[in-house]
Design a protein around this motif. Structure first.
Motif, PDB file in Angstrom:
ATOM      1  N   LEU A 274       0.796  -1.232   0.000  1.00 15.05           N
ATOM      2  CA  LEU A 274       0.000   0.000   0.000  1.00 15.05           C
ATOM      3  C   LEU A 274       0.825   1.278   0.000  1.00 15.05           C
ATOM      4  CD1 LEU A 274      -2.767  -0.794   2.675  1.00 15.05           C
ATOM      5  CD2 LEU A 274      -3.009  -0.808   0.190  1.00 15.05           C
TER       6      LEU A 274
ATOM      7  N   MET B  16      -1.075  -3.917  10.414  1.00 12.89           N
ATOM      8  CA  MET B  16      -2.468  -3.627  10.085  1.00 12.89           C
ATOM      9  C   MET B  16      -3.268  -4.904   9.882  1.00 12.89           C
ATOM     10  SD  MET B  16      -3.974  -1.227   7.047  1.00 12.89           S
ATOM     11  CE  MET B  16      -3.517  -2.312   5.713  1.00 12.89           C
TER      12      MET B  16
ATOM     13  N   ILE C  97     -12.312   1.286  -1.361  1.00 15.29           N
ATOM     14  CA  ILE C  97     -12.910   2.171  -0.345  1.00 15.29           C
ATOM     15  C   ILE C  97     -13.429   3.434  -1.034  1.00 15.29           C
ATOM     16  CG2 ILE C  97     -12.431   3.584   1.700  1.00 15.29           C
ATOM     17  CD1 ILE C  97     -10.327   1.523   2.550  1.00 15.29           C
TER      18      ILE C  97
HETATM   19  O1  UT7 Z   1      -4.943   4.397   5.101  1.00 13.12           O
HETATM   20  C1  UT7 Z   1      -5.899   4.177   6.059  1.00 13.12           C
HETATM   21  C2  UT7 Z   1      -6.037   2.839   6.626  1.00 13.12           C
HETATM   22  N1  UT7 Z   1      -5.792   1.733   5.796  1.00 13.12           N
HETATM   23  C3  UT7 Z   1      -6.697   1.235   4.924  1.00 13.12           C
HETATM   24  O2  UT7 Z   1      -7.746   1.824   4.703  1.00 13.12           O
HETATM   25  C4  UT7 Z   1      -6.414  -0.091   4.292  1.00 13.12           C
HETATM   26  C5  UT7 Z   1      -7.578  -1.021   4.416  1.00 13.12           C
HETATM   27  N2  UT7 Z   1      -7.354  -2.376   3.949  1.00 13.12           N
HETATM   28  C6  UT7 Z   1      -7.056  -2.688   2.665  1.00 13.12           C
HETATM   29  O3  UT7 Z   1      -6.834  -1.845   1.828  1.00 13.12           O
HETATM   30  C7  UT7 Z   1      -7.081  -4.153   2.298  1.00 13.12           C
HETATM   31  O4  UT7 Z   1      -7.549  -4.888   3.391  1.00 13.12           O
HETATM   32  C8  UT7 Z   1      -5.718  -4.726   1.814  1.00 13.12           C
HETATM   33  C9  UT7 Z   1      -5.385  -4.184   0.445  1.00 13.12           C
HETATM   34  C10 UT7 Z   1      -4.619  -4.373   2.797  1.00 13.12           C
HETATM   35  C11 UT7 Z   1      -5.817  -6.247   1.706  1.00 13.12           C
HETATM   36  O5  UT7 Z   1      -6.857  -6.593   0.797  1.00 13.12           O
HETATM   37  P1  UT7 Z   1      -8.000  -7.624   1.215  1.00 13.12           P
HETATM   38  O6  UT7 Z   1      -8.848  -7.802   0.041  1.00 13.12           O
HETATM   39  O7  UT7 Z   1      -8.640  -7.129   2.480  1.00 13.12           O
HETATM   40  O8  UT7 Z   1      -7.183  -8.934   1.445  1.00 13.12           O
HETATM   41  P2  UT7 Z   1      -7.159  -9.891   2.731  1.00 13.12           P
HETATM   42  O9  UT7 Z   1      -6.233  -9.333   3.756  1.00 13.12           O
HETATM   43  O10 UT7 Z   1      -8.558 -10.188   3.144  1.00 13.12           O
HETATM   44  O11 UT7 Z   1      -6.536 -11.191   2.100  1.00 13.12           O
HETATM   45  C12 UT7 Z   1      -7.224 -11.938   1.085  1.00 13.12           C
HETATM   46  C13 UT7 Z   1      -6.309 -13.025   0.567  1.00 13.12           C
HETATM   47  C14 UT7 Z   1      -5.649 -13.826   1.690  1.00 13.12           C
HETATM   48  O12 UT7 Z   1      -5.508 -15.147   1.239  1.00 13.12           O
HETATM   49  P3  UT7 Z   1      -6.534 -16.281   1.734  1.00 13.12           P
HETATM   50  O13 UT7 Z   1      -6.463 -16.294   3.227  1.00 13.12           O
HETATM   51  O14 UT7 Z   1      -7.887 -15.857   1.210  1.00 13.12           O
HETATM   52  O15 UT7 Z   1      -5.994 -17.518   1.071  1.00 13.12           O
HETATM   53  C15 UT7 Z   1      -4.284 -13.176   1.807  1.00 13.12           C
HETATM   54  O16 UT7 Z   1      -3.328 -14.084   2.315  1.00 13.12           O
HETATM   55  O17 UT7 Z   1      -5.238 -12.422  -0.180  1.00 13.12           O
HETATM   56  C16 UT7 Z   1      -3.985 -12.833   0.374  1.00 13.12           C
HETATM   57  N3  UT7 Z   1      -3.051 -11.709   0.257  1.00 13.12           N
HETATM   58  C17 UT7 Z   1      -2.298 -11.529  -0.846  1.00 13.12           C
HETATM   59  N4  UT7 Z   1      -2.188 -12.202  -1.997  1.00 13.12           N
HETATM   60  C18 UT7 Z   1      -1.334 -11.720  -2.923  1.00 13.12           C
HETATM   61  C19 UT7 Z   1      -2.797 -10.742   1.135  1.00 13.12           C
HETATM   62  N5  UT7 Z   1      -1.887  -9.880   0.642  1.00 13.12           N
HETATM   63  C20 UT7 Z   1      -1.555 -10.359  -0.584  1.00 13.12           C
HETATM   64  C21 UT7 Z   1      -0.667  -9.905  -1.589  1.00 13.12           C
HETATM   65  N6  UT7 Z   1      -0.597 -10.629  -2.738  1.00 13.12           N
HETATM   66  N7  UT7 Z   1       0.082  -8.790  -1.451  1.00 13.12           N
END
Ligand code: UT7
Length: 318
Positions: free
Chosen positions: A157, A208, A251
């Motif tokens: 991010l 996070m 978002i």
């Molecule tokens: O700036 C102010 C505060 N911050 C935010 O507003 C950020 C808020 N959060 C987000 O933007 C998102 O939650 C993220 C972009 C950080 C993560 O996206 P997500 O769609 O919420 O993914 P997740 O954490 O739910 O993970 C989904 C899947 C997981 O695999 P399984 O458990 O479904 O098999 C993760 O292990 O995606 C996997 N994953 C990844 N895969 C490929 C997590 N990070 C990655 C990655 N590449 N970099």
């Protein structure tokens, strides 16, 4: 009655780039996953030795030029940052010295990703109260310094950058209203644990719970948008632009949907610089002002959500 109005904007992104292809070589991820889930293609990374106040200086000079002012004209310098150059002096004081001026108050404000909205609201109060004519409001970050590049769940991010505005006294608003909130109960969802008072300066990387933060962010931004519109008695259709904190495209899309706004009226720059925390709103604003999308007289809504949690919005007539 006096109000504050944005009279100049500026932005700066350091030269170093970190692309999704670069991240593919560092962690188990793909360009496709990152772009689909976040909307980010590339981040800018400050060079070794390049600090938050250095980035802020570039953005500030641009904003001063755009406003037709010199640094000596400033009555206050406010820097929103989570990544100060050092513990003290404040980054605002370091910026003040780099701008070659002294005397006016200069201080930092810490509200993480909502920092720019908090700083804008603070500057607005000083101008409305008659104490300041011109305030430099900066959001600047070197988040790469506190990013854990082994944590694929969030290192995709963050990026470095700075954005700035000059807020000047005006007979008409300008900044129409600002709305600020915080709830300190959710530290575990988004934090950098290390700190001097805890006697732990080793643990300085962002942690996070992305999915949980995402959910709270969408719901909270829904509420702040309603609050801002209701406070001013205006309808969604009166807004010309949404200039959101650039955290995650999904978002932003959710907020645009809530406002029934086409994405053509939403300023999105995160594809080119990622989430730059306090810098992201003024960076986006600067891009859209300079490319002629946002025109004088138009009504814009800015909103942000971040660590703390903190959240806020500002309704602004450009
Ligand atoms: O700036 C102010 C505060 N911050 C935010 O507003 C950020 C808020 N959060 C987000 O933007 C998102 O939650 C993220 C972009 C950080 C993560 O996206 P997500 O769609 O919420 O993914 P997740 O954490 O739910 O993970 C989904 C899947 C997981 O695999 P399984 O458990 O479904 O098999 C993760 O292990 O995606 C996997 N994953 C990844 N895969 C490929 C997590 N990070 C990655 C990655 N590449 N970099």
């Amino acid at each position: 009655m006096s109000f504050s109005r944005i009279t100049g904007t500026g932005g700066y992104l350091p030269e170093g780039l970190l692309t999704n292809a670069d991240l593919e070589k560092m962690i188990d991820t793909t360009d496709e996953w990152i772009f689909d889930r976040t909307g980010i293609r590339v981040r800018h990374i400050a060079a070794p030795g390049e600090t938050t106040s250095d980035l802020a200086l570039h953005a500030s000079r641009q904003a001063l030029d755009a406003a037709g002012l010199r640094a000596a004209d400033l009555d206050m310098i406010l820097v929103a940052t989570t990544t100060p150059d050092q513990i003290f002096p404040s980054t605002a004081c370091l910026l003040q010295a780099k701008l070659g001026v002294g005397g006016c108050p200069a201080f930092d404000l810490q509200a993480v990703c909502s920092g720019f909205v908090f700083a804008l609201a603070t500057a607005d109060q000083f101008i409305r109260g008659g104490q300041c004519r011109h305030v430099l409001v900066v959001g600047a970050e070197t988040l790469s310094r506190i990013t854990d590049y082994t944590d694929r769940g969030n290192c995709i991010l963050w990026g470095d950058g700075a954005g700035a505005v000059i807020l000047s006294r005006s007979d008409e608003p300008g900044v129409i209203s600002t709305h600020l909130h915080a709830d300190g109960a959710h530290r575990a969802l988004l934090e950098v644990p290390g700190g001097v008072s805890r006697n732990d300066v080793a643990d300085t990387k962002i942690r996070m719970e992305g999915r949980a933060v995402f959910r709270v962010a969408v719901n909270t931004l829904d509420q702040i948008v309603d609050e801002t519109l209701a406070h001013n008695g205006i309808s969604k259709s009166e807004l010309d632009w949404l200039v959101p904190h650039q955290a995650n495209i999904r978002i932003i899309q959710a907020t645009a949907k809530k406002l029934a706004m086409s994405m053509d009226h939403v300023v999105v720059t995160m594809d080119t610089h990622g989430n730059t925390s306090a810098a992201s709103i003024p960076l986006a604003l600067d891009v859209a002002v300079r490319d002629g999308r946002i025109k004088p007289g138009e009504l814009i809504l800015t909103e942000a959500f971040g660590g703390g949690f903190t959240w806020g919005a500002a309704l602004i007539r450009m």
